[in-house]
Design an enzyme around this catalytic site. Structure first.
Site, PDB file in Angstrom:
ATOM      1  N   ARG A 228     -39.934  -9.008   4.433  1.00  0.00           N
ATOM      2  CA  ARG A 228     -40.351  -7.867   5.262  1.00  0.00           C
ATOM      3  C   ARG A 228     -40.249  -6.605   4.417  1.00  0.00           C
ATOM      4  O   ARG A 228     -39.361  -6.483   3.570  1.00  0.00           O
ATOM      5  CB  ARG A 228     -39.434  -7.706   6.482  1.00  0.00           C
ATOM      6  CG  ARG A 228     -39.758  -8.636   7.612  1.00  0.00           C
ATOM      7  CD  ARG A 228     -41.031  -8.229   8.358  1.00  0.00           C
ATOM      8  NE  ARG A 228     -41.324  -9.123   9.466  1.00  0.00           N
ATOM      9  CZ  ARG A 228     -42.050 -10.237   9.377  1.00  0.00           C
ATOM     10  NH1 ARG A 228     -42.572 -10.609   8.227  1.00  0.00           N
ATOM     11  NH2 ARG A 228     -42.276 -10.971  10.446  1.00  0.00           N
ATOM     12  N   HIS A 276     -49.676  -8.064   3.300  1.00  0.00           N
ATOM     13  CA  HIS A 276     -48.888  -8.878   4.239  1.00  0.00           C
ATOM     14  C   HIS A 276     -49.678 -10.156   4.586  1.00  0.00           C
ATOM     15  O   HIS A 276     -49.915 -10.467   5.755  1.00  0.00           O
ATOM     16  CB  HIS A 276     -48.544  -8.087   5.506  1.00  0.00           C
ATOM     17  CG  HIS A 276     -47.381  -8.665   6.253  1.00  0.00           C
ATOM     18  ND1 HIS A 276     -46.438  -7.912   6.882  1.00  0.00           N
ATOM     19  CD2 HIS A 276     -47.015  -9.955   6.473  1.00  0.00           C
ATOM     20  CE1 HIS A 276     -45.535  -8.694   7.455  1.00  0.00           C
ATOM     21  NE2 HIS A 276     -45.870  -9.944   7.228  1.00  0.00           N
TER      22      HIS A 276
HETATM   23  N1  LIG Z   1     -45.154 -12.140   4.376  1.00  0.00           N
HETATM   24  C1  LIG Z   1     -45.483 -13.018   5.283  1.00  0.00           C
HETATM   25  O1  LIG Z   1     -46.658 -13.323   5.469  1.00  0.00           O
HETATM   26  C2  LIG Z   1     -44.397 -13.714   6.068  1.00  0.00           C
HETATM   27  C3  LIG Z   1     -44.749 -14.834   6.843  1.00  0.00           C
HETATM   28  C4  LIG Z   1     -43.737 -15.503   7.517  1.00  0.00           C
HETATM   29  C5  LIG Z   1     -42.427 -15.078   7.421  1.00  0.00           C
HETATM   30  N2  LIG Z   1     -42.123 -13.979   6.675  1.00  0.00           N
HETATM   31  C6  LIG Z   1     -40.726 -13.520   6.568  1.00  0.00           C
HETATM   32  O2  LIG Z   1     -39.919 -14.566   6.022  1.00  0.00           O
HETATM   33  C7  LIG Z   1     -38.659 -14.523   6.668  1.00  0.00           C
HETATM   34  C8  LIG Z   1     -37.933 -15.837   6.501  1.00  0.00           C
HETATM   35  O3  LIG Z   1     -38.518 -16.812   7.329  1.00  0.00           O
HETATM   36  P1  LIG Z   1     -37.772 -18.218   7.600  1.00  0.00           P
HETATM   37  O4  LIG Z   1     -38.581 -18.923   8.622  1.00  0.00           O
HETATM   38  O5  LIG Z   1     -37.483 -18.902   6.322  1.00  0.00           O
HETATM   39  O6  LIG Z   1     -36.403 -17.687   8.252  1.00  0.00           O
HETATM   40  P2  LIG Z   1     -35.092 -18.503   8.577  1.00  0.00           P
HETATM   41  O7  LIG Z   1     -35.354 -19.969   8.604  1.00  0.00           O
HETATM   42  O8  LIG Z   1     -34.488 -17.853   9.762  1.00  0.00           O
HETATM   43  O9  LIG Z   1     -34.154 -18.248   7.291  1.00  0.00           O
HETATM   44  C9  LIG Z   1     -33.594 -17.011   6.995  1.00  0.00           C
HETATM   45  C10 LIG Z   1     -32.680 -17.154   5.782  1.00  0.00           C
HETATM   46  O10 LIG Z   1     -32.169 -15.855   5.449  1.00  0.00           O
HETATM   47  C11 LIG Z   1     -30.738 -15.945   5.383  1.00  0.00           C
HETATM   48  N3  LIG Z   1     -30.125 -14.674   5.808  1.00  0.00           N
HETATM   49  C12 LIG Z   1     -30.297 -14.004   6.959  1.00  0.00           C
HETATM   50  N4  LIG Z   1     -29.522 -12.900   6.997  1.00  0.00           N
HETATM   51  C13 LIG Z   1     -28.833 -12.901   5.841  1.00  0.00           C
HETATM   52  C14 LIG Z   1     -27.853 -12.052   5.278  1.00  0.00           C
HETATM   53  N5  LIG Z   1     -27.414 -10.962   5.939  1.00  0.00           N
HETATM   54  N6  LIG Z   1     -27.358 -12.366   4.069  1.00  0.00           N
HETATM   55  C15 LIG Z   1     -27.754 -13.468   3.411  1.00  0.00           C
HETATM   56  N7  LIG Z   1     -28.689 -14.328   3.865  1.00  0.00           N
HETATM   57  C16 LIG Z   1     -29.212 -14.045   5.077  1.00  0.00           C
HETATM   58  C17 LIG Z   1     -30.364 -17.047   6.344  1.00  0.00           C
HETATM   59  O11 LIG Z   1     -29.048 -17.518   6.058  1.00  0.00           O
HETATM   60  P3  LIG Z   1     -28.440 -18.811   6.815  1.00  0.00           P
HETATM   61  O12 LIG Z   1     -29.145 -19.989   6.190  1.00  0.00           O
HETATM   62  O13 LIG Z   1     -27.007 -18.752   6.490  1.00  0.00           O
HETATM   63  O14 LIG Z   1     -28.767 -18.648   8.269  1.00  0.00           O
HETATM   64  C18 LIG Z   1     -31.478 -18.065   6.046  1.00  0.00           C
HETATM   65  O15 LIG Z   1     -31.155 -18.809   4.902  1.00  0.00           O
HETATM   66  C19 LIG Z   1     -39.014 -14.137   8.108  1.00  0.00           C
HETATM   67  O16 LIG Z   1     -37.897 -13.570   8.783  1.00  0.00           O
HETATM   68  C20 LIG Z   1     -40.119 -13.141   7.921  1.00  0.00           C
HETATM   69  O17 LIG Z   1     -39.563 -11.838   7.846  1.00  0.00           O
HETATM   70  C21 LIG Z   1     -43.082 -13.289   6.016  1.00  0.00           C
END
Ligand SMILES: NC(=O)c1ccc[n+]([C@@H]2O[C@H](COP(=O)([O-])OP(=O)(O)OC[C@H]3O[C@@H](n4cnc5c(N)ncnc54)[C@H](OP(=O)(O)O)[C@@H]3O)[C@@H](O)[C@H]2O)c1
Length: 313
Positions: A228, A276
């Site tokens: 993000r 994005h």
């Molecule tokens: N650019 C784009 O087109 C696009 C598309 C889709 C998604 N995204 C972004 O990608 C992000 C990740 O997606 P996802 O589905 O992989 O999310 P997810 O499965 O919820 O995984 C989030 C990861 O971030 C870690 N995390 C969260 N807060 C943290 C902190 N304070 N310190 C350290 N690690 C932390 C979590 O740790 P834990 O494993 O310990 O819970 C987890 O490993 C989304 O939230 C979104 O913002 C972008």
């Protein structure tokens, strides 16, 4: 029991295709019939209007059409019902492709070859193999883990950082605040796939970039952010690029989107900009998953991929 309606509340995304696909099984409305419309049982949202969901008395769950849910938490009147985030093979595949594409582009020195080609220069620079380069993934969730697997299969040394301890075969994992600096110190190419939460906002700043490892054959550290925009400080990235702290950056997300025409990031020679677009939410793939989840929920099964409200993702 009568099936309740789905409220489709999207801002900045055309609802037509989502509407058509959801309507195959449920009645769908774009606005509630009054602030306390009892006919709505589910909401499918992207940046819903503040307080829109607040007093719907029969709302049972909220579905985000994106993997990130920061847009939902921006609503001060968010009701206390389960929130479901997107986990879909199609979206994951898009993200894996984006990460592999950008990592290889930096690793294989694409910007140098593009510059040489413009000047018709026939010169082969030294090239390291993937195993000599470490890629560190911030956020080892569903997208981060899939990207890590793909990078491992290409031979990169892969590090991962998450909030809680997450083991992953072949990946050097680090967790929490205590693990952050060691993770950065071991990372040449930083890939950011974190969610935006109060804890992660602005985390990609100058101080963090300074900690990256930069003694490898890449000629400097590299940043790739597909998480993000508000995870990063655009001005700090520019400073880091200009003083050599960073060699190059690939940015899919920005503090302000669309990226303002006045932003120096647009024309910076060391920055690769995408709008994005790393991983698109495709309704043809996501709607069947939502409808399946709703049907299972109504049979008494648990909803999957629930957001942890306290953690904010
Ligand atoms: N650019 C784009 O087109 C696009 C598309 C889709 C998604 N995204 C972004 O990608 C992000 C990740 O997606 P996802 O589905 O992989 O999310 P997810 O499965 O919820 O995984 C989030 C990861 O971030 C870690 N995390 C969260 N807060 C943290 C902190 N304070 N310190 C350290 N690690 C932390 C979590 O740790 P834990 O494993 O310990 O819970 C987890 O490993 C989304 O939230 C979104 O913002 C972008």
């Amino acid at each position: 029991m009568e099936k309740g309606k789905i409220l489709l509340a999207l801002t900045g995304i055309h609802p037509q295709r989502w509407h058509e696909l959801l309507s195959a099984e449920r009645e769908v409305v774009l606005e509630p019939n009054g602030a306390d419309d009892p006919s709505i049982t589910y909401a499918v949202v992207w940046k819903q209007k503040p307080n829109l969901l607040k007093s719907l008395p029969n709302l049972r769950a909220i579905f985000s059409i994106g993997a990130g849910v920061d847009h939902i938490f921006a609503d001060p009147g968010l009701p206390d019902v389960p929130i479901v985030k997107v986990v879909a093979d199609n979206l994951t595949q898009h993200m894996v492709e984006y990460v592999v594409w950008r990592v290889l582009d930096h690793h294989r020195q694409a910007s140098l070859y593009r510059a040489q080609q413009q000047k018709k220069i026939w010169h082969e620079p030294p090239q390291r193999v993937a195993g000599d380069v470490s890629v560190g993934i911030m956020g080892l969730g569903s997208l981060g883990r899939a990207a890590a697997s793909a990078l491992l299969s290409l031979g990169f040394a892969v590090n991962g950082w998450s909030r809680s301890e997450r083991g992953m075969k072949g990946v050097s994992t680090y967790a929490g605040e205590a693990g952050l600096i060691p993770f950065l110190n071991a990372t040449d190419i930083l890939v950011v796939l974190l969610p935006l939460t109060p804890q992660t906002q602005g985390i990609v700043n100058y101080g963090l970039l300074k900690e990256l490892h930069r003694r490898n054959g890449l000629g400097g550290a590299v940043l790739i952010n597909a998480g993000r925009g508000r995870l990063q400080k655009d001005a700090d990235i520019l400073r880091a690029l200009d003083d050599g702290t960073l060699k190059e950056a690939s940015l899919d997300v920005f503090e302000v989107e669309p990226l303002p025409k006045t932003s120096p990031l647009w024309s910076h020679p060391k920055v690769f900009v995408t709008p994005h677009a790393a991983a698109t939410s495709d309704p043809a793939h996501l709607v069947p998953i939502m409808l399946r989840q709703i049907a299972a929920f109504e049979r008494g099964e648990k909803l999957e991929n629930l957001v942890d409200r306290e953690a904010g993702y």
